[in-house]
Design an enzyme around this catalytic site. Structure first.
Site, short mmCIF file in Angstrom:
data_model
loop_
_atom_site.label_atom_id
_atom_site.label_comp_id
_atom_site.label_asym_id
_atom_site.label_seq_id
_atom_site.Cartn_x
_atom_site.Cartn_y
_atom_site.Cartn_z
N GLY A 29 2.58 4.29 13.28
CA GLY A 29 3.37 3.13 13.70
C GLY A 29 2.75 2.42 14.90
N GLY B 241 6.83 5.27 8.24
CA GLY B 241 5.98 6.45 8.28
C GLY B 241 6.04 7.11 9.65
N SER B 242 4.92 7.66 10.07
CA SER B 242 4.92 8.45 11.31
C SER B 242 4.81 7.56 12.54
CB SER B 242 3.74 9.42 11.28
OG SER B 242 2.52 8.69 11.23
N GLU C 3 10.47 15.95 15.32
CA GLU C 3 10.78 15.77 13.91
C GLU C 3 9.95 16.73 13.07
OE1 GLU C 3 9.57 12.15 11.78
OE2 GLU C 3 11.60 12.05 11.00
N CYS D 146 13.69 10.47 6.68
CA CYS D 146 13.63 9.96 8.05
C CYS D 146 14.95 10.17 8.77
CB CYS D 146 13.22 8.50 8.05
SG CYS D 146 14.07 7.56 6.78
N GLU E 159 9.75 1.71 10.86
CA GLU E 159 10.80 2.72 10.64
C GLU E 159 10.08 4.07 10.68
OE1 GLU E 159 12.58 5.42 9.59
OE2 GLU E 159 12.82 4.76 7.52
N LYS F 66 0.88 -1.18 0.00
CA LYS F 66 0.00 0.00 0.00
C LYS F 66 0.91 1.22 0.00
CE LYS F 66 -1.93 3.00 1.92
NZ LYS F 66 -1.76 4.41 1.52
P1 NAD Z 1 1.74 8.62 7.77
O1 NAD Z 1 2.37 7.77 8.80
O2 NAD Z 1 0.32 9.06 7.98
O3 NAD Z 1 1.76 7.86 6.34
C1 NAD Z 1 2.68 6.84 6.00
C2 NAD Z 1 1.92 5.68 5.34
O4 NAD Z 1 0.98 5.15 6.28
C3 NAD Z 1 1.10 6.07 4.10
O5 NAD Z 1 1.13 5.03 3.15
C4 NAD Z 1 -0.30 6.20 4.66
O6 NAD Z 1 -1.31 6.00 3.68
C5 NAD Z 1 -0.32 5.11 5.70
N1 NAD Z 1 -1.32 5.29 6.77
C6 NAD Z 1 -1.80 6.45 7.27
N2 NAD Z 1 -2.71 6.22 8.23
C7 NAD Z 1 -2.81 4.88 8.35
C8 NAD Z 1 -3.58 4.01 9.17
N3 NAD Z 1 -4.45 4.48 10.06
N4 NAD Z 1 -3.40 2.68 9.03
C9 NAD Z 1 -2.53 2.18 8.14
N5 NAD Z 1 -1.79 2.94 7.31
C10 NAD Z 1 -1.92 4.28 7.41
O7 NAD Z 1 2.68 9.85 7.53
P2 NAD Z 1 2.22 11.31 7.03
O8 NAD Z 1 1.00 11.79 7.77
O9 NAD Z 1 2.07 11.24 5.59
O10 NAD Z 1 3.43 12.19 7.53
C11 NAD Z 1 3.37 12.74 8.85
C12 NAD Z 1 4.71 12.72 9.52
O11 NAD Z 1 5.21 11.39 9.56
C13 NAD Z 1 5.81 13.50 8.81
O12 NAD Z 1 5.73 14.85 9.07
C14 NAD Z 1 7.04 12.84 9.35
O13 NAD Z 1 7.38 13.37 10.59
C15 NAD Z 1 6.62 11.39 9.50
N6 NAD Z 1 7.05 10.60 8.34
C16 NAD Z 1 8.14 9.81 8.49
C17 NAD Z 1 8.58 9.08 7.40
C18 NAD Z 1 9.78 8.20 7.51
O14 NAD Z 1 10.43 7.96 6.49
N7 NAD Z 1 10.10 7.66 8.65
C19 NAD Z 1 7.94 9.15 6.18
C20 NAD Z 1 6.79 9.95 6.07
C21 NAD Z 1 6.37 10.66 7.17
#
Ligand code: NAD
Length: 489
Positions: free
Chosen positions: A244, A239-240, A391, A295, A261, A186
């Site tokens: 996580g 992701g966030s 962050e 990240c 991560e 996804k």
């Molecule tokens: P996010 O965690 O919301 O999104 C990352 C992924 O998770 C996307 O594919 C998203 O569709 C999915 N996702 C979102 N909500 C979900 C849920 N409830 N269940 C399952 N999957 C879900 O990240 P964001 O809101 O796009 O970014 C916000 C903050 O996260 C950024 O400002 C940054 O601090 C952090 N971030 C970190 C990384 C990293 O590489 N570690 C990458 C992106 C964002």
């Protein structure tokens, strides 16, 4: 091509459809989402806005591929060859993919080109490693043969972010496939076009149906459905930290493992004996690259007090000359990914609890409606200030002075995160002491490769997550141990 608006670029667009069992299917509901380019804020294509029923179909296709399909019957060598073929196709189409990535994510085209080489490299590295994961034989009691085997989990789930969309496909999916798992990916709703193109290429290179499935859509709908699906045997998330926690909670409910991560607040520790001519450009690049949306961005500069004034002067001079611009040939700093991220980063800058040292600019040529943010340098920051702890995920650097090595270690380790750190010093013994003392997953000495290195195990501790991606370590993450005890006489 120089700073053309996205609408004028010749892009090889993928089909706006999910990839399920090697078929390209719209969302079962027929729903679509607009794809907006961060460069000008204008929509230029659509993707499937998938729901739980699409995830269900993708997991079923993966299960079938693993349990009964051609994918599950391939030898490790044959799997590896498929990955190598996909790698070669990615490299052959690198320019098209880079243009697509730049339009979709907003990153400077030069960075997008690097990303495609790295993406190809992931499939090459794991393709070549597929038949090199060996088991062991344990000497046990007389009359027994004991084997320790490495086996794939079965169906792996992959939820990836928008900051390095194509690289993340390679990083997350290639080791899982190399180990023989069938994958359901996804990608992020904000940037998933290169993932879909790579999916098309996987079909063209001969991956059997169901080996790689891709479902696009919103995190809280498609992502949630995937993370909670009982047919997933192992989950990989980048992701966030907030999401996580949800992924880990869902994994716990289904009694499966996961790797997380989740980013960081990585320190660059600069001692008075450092080669500053070498250090300063790298320190700047480590937080400007990808507009700070990395990240492992080096978002804290810890500077020994005796050289603080000089370092701040040189950082200031560099920050003031950086202009955010459309992501053409000369761009160094492109737009952020979305209006939401732009507002978030500007909120940190406007409300920073430390003095502003310098601000870059936004180029007058940057298209109106794009998500541009001028870089910002703050300091001296209290180590506990919000701007030095949280962050930001934008082009923002916090400078924190320190007195001596003990204080440097305390500050470097003094956030909730622990992903990457860098130490700048010519003193060999100090290099060793610092690398011992830093609590994180990667330490660079006199250099910084924000996340770089397909071969280098990468991941964090605490709020940065757990488990390792990249390198051989990722193959072990995507497999489990089966101990077979044969009492033969
Ligand atoms: P996010 O965690 O919301 O999104 C990352 C992924 O998770 C996307 O594919 C998203 O569709 C999915 N996702 C979102 N909500 C979900 C849920 N409830 N269940 C399952 N999957 C879900 O990240 P964001 O809101 O796009 O970014 C916000 C903050 O996260 C950024 O400002 C940054 O601090 C952090 N971030 C970190 C990384 C990293 O590489 N570690 C990458 C992106 C964002």
């Amino acid at each position: 091509m120089k700073d053309l608006p996205v609408s004028a670029r010749k892009l090889v667009l993928p089909r706006p459809a999910n990839l399920i069992g090697n078929a390209f299917l719209p969302a079962a509901s027929g729903a679509e989402m607009e794809v907006v380019s961060p460069i000008d804020g204008l929509p230029f294509t659509t993707i499937a806005d998938s729901g739980a029923e699409d995830v269900e179909a993708a997991v079923a296709a993966a299960r079938d591929a693993f349990d009964h399909g051609d994918w599950g019957r391939l030898s490790a060598t044959e799997r590896g060859r498929l990955l190598l073929r996909l790698s070669a196709m990615i490299i052959a189409h690198a320019e098209d993919l880079a243009q697509l990535e730049s339009a979709d994510n907003g990153k400077p085209i030069a960075q997008a080109r690097i990303d495609m080489q790295v993406t190809g490299r992931y499939f090459e590295y794991y393709g070549a490693a597929a038949d090199k994961v060996h088991g062991e034989v344990i000497p046990f009691q007389r009359g027994y043969n004991v084997e320790v085997r490495r086996e794939p989990y079965g169906v792996t789930g992959h939820i990836i972010p928008w900051n390095y969309p194509a690289q993340m496909v390679g990083r997350s999916v290639a080791p899982a496939l190399a180990m023989g798992n069938a994958a359901v990916l996804k990608p992020a709703e904000d940037a998933c076009l290169t993932a879909l193109r790579i999916g098309e290429m996987a079909v063209e290179t001969g991956f059997p149906p169901g080996a790689l499935n891709i479902v696009t859509g919103r995190g809280e709908v498609a992502g949630k459905a995937l993370s909670e699906h009982r047919g997933i045997d192992f989950m990989s998330f980048t992701g966030s930290p907030e999401v996580g926690v949800m992924i880990q909670t869902a994994a716990a409910r289904n009694f499966i493992g996961c790797t997380l991560e989740l980013g960081g607040k990585s320190p660059q520790v600069i001692f008075e004996d450092a080669d500053l001519d070498a250090a300063i450009p790298v320190v700047v690049k480590a937080v400007i690259q990808n507009a700070g949306q990395t990240c492992s961005a080096g978002s804290r500069a810890l500077v020994q007090r005796s050289i603080h004034e000089r370092v701040v002067r040189e950082l200031k001079a560099r920050f003031e000359t950086i202009a955010a611009s459309a992501s053409g040939e000369d761009a160094v700093l492109g737009p952020l990914i979305s209006e939401r991220q732009k507002r978030r980063v500007e909120g940190y800058i406007d409300n920073a609890d430390a003095p502003l040292i310098a601000r870059g600019t936004i180029s007058p040529d940057a298209p109106e409606g794009g998500y541009y943010v001028a870089p910002a340098l703050f300091g001296p920051c209290d180590p506990d200030a919000g701007i030095a702890q949280e962050e930001v995920f934008g082009p923002v650097l916090a400078v924190i002075p320190f007195e001596d090595e003990d204080e440097a270690v305390k500050i470097a380790n003094g956030t909730d995160y622990g992903l990457v750190a860098a130490v700048w010093t010519r003193d060999g013994a100090r290099q060793q002491r610092m690398s011992n003392a830093l609590r994180c997953g990667q330490v660079f000495i006199n250099g910084y490769g924000a996340g770089g290195g397909v071969e280098l195990p990468f991941g964090g501790i605490r709020k940065s997550g757990h488990g390792r991606e990249k390198g051989f370590a990722a193959l072990l993450e995507f497999s489990h141990i089966k101990t077979v005890v044969n009492h033969y006489g």
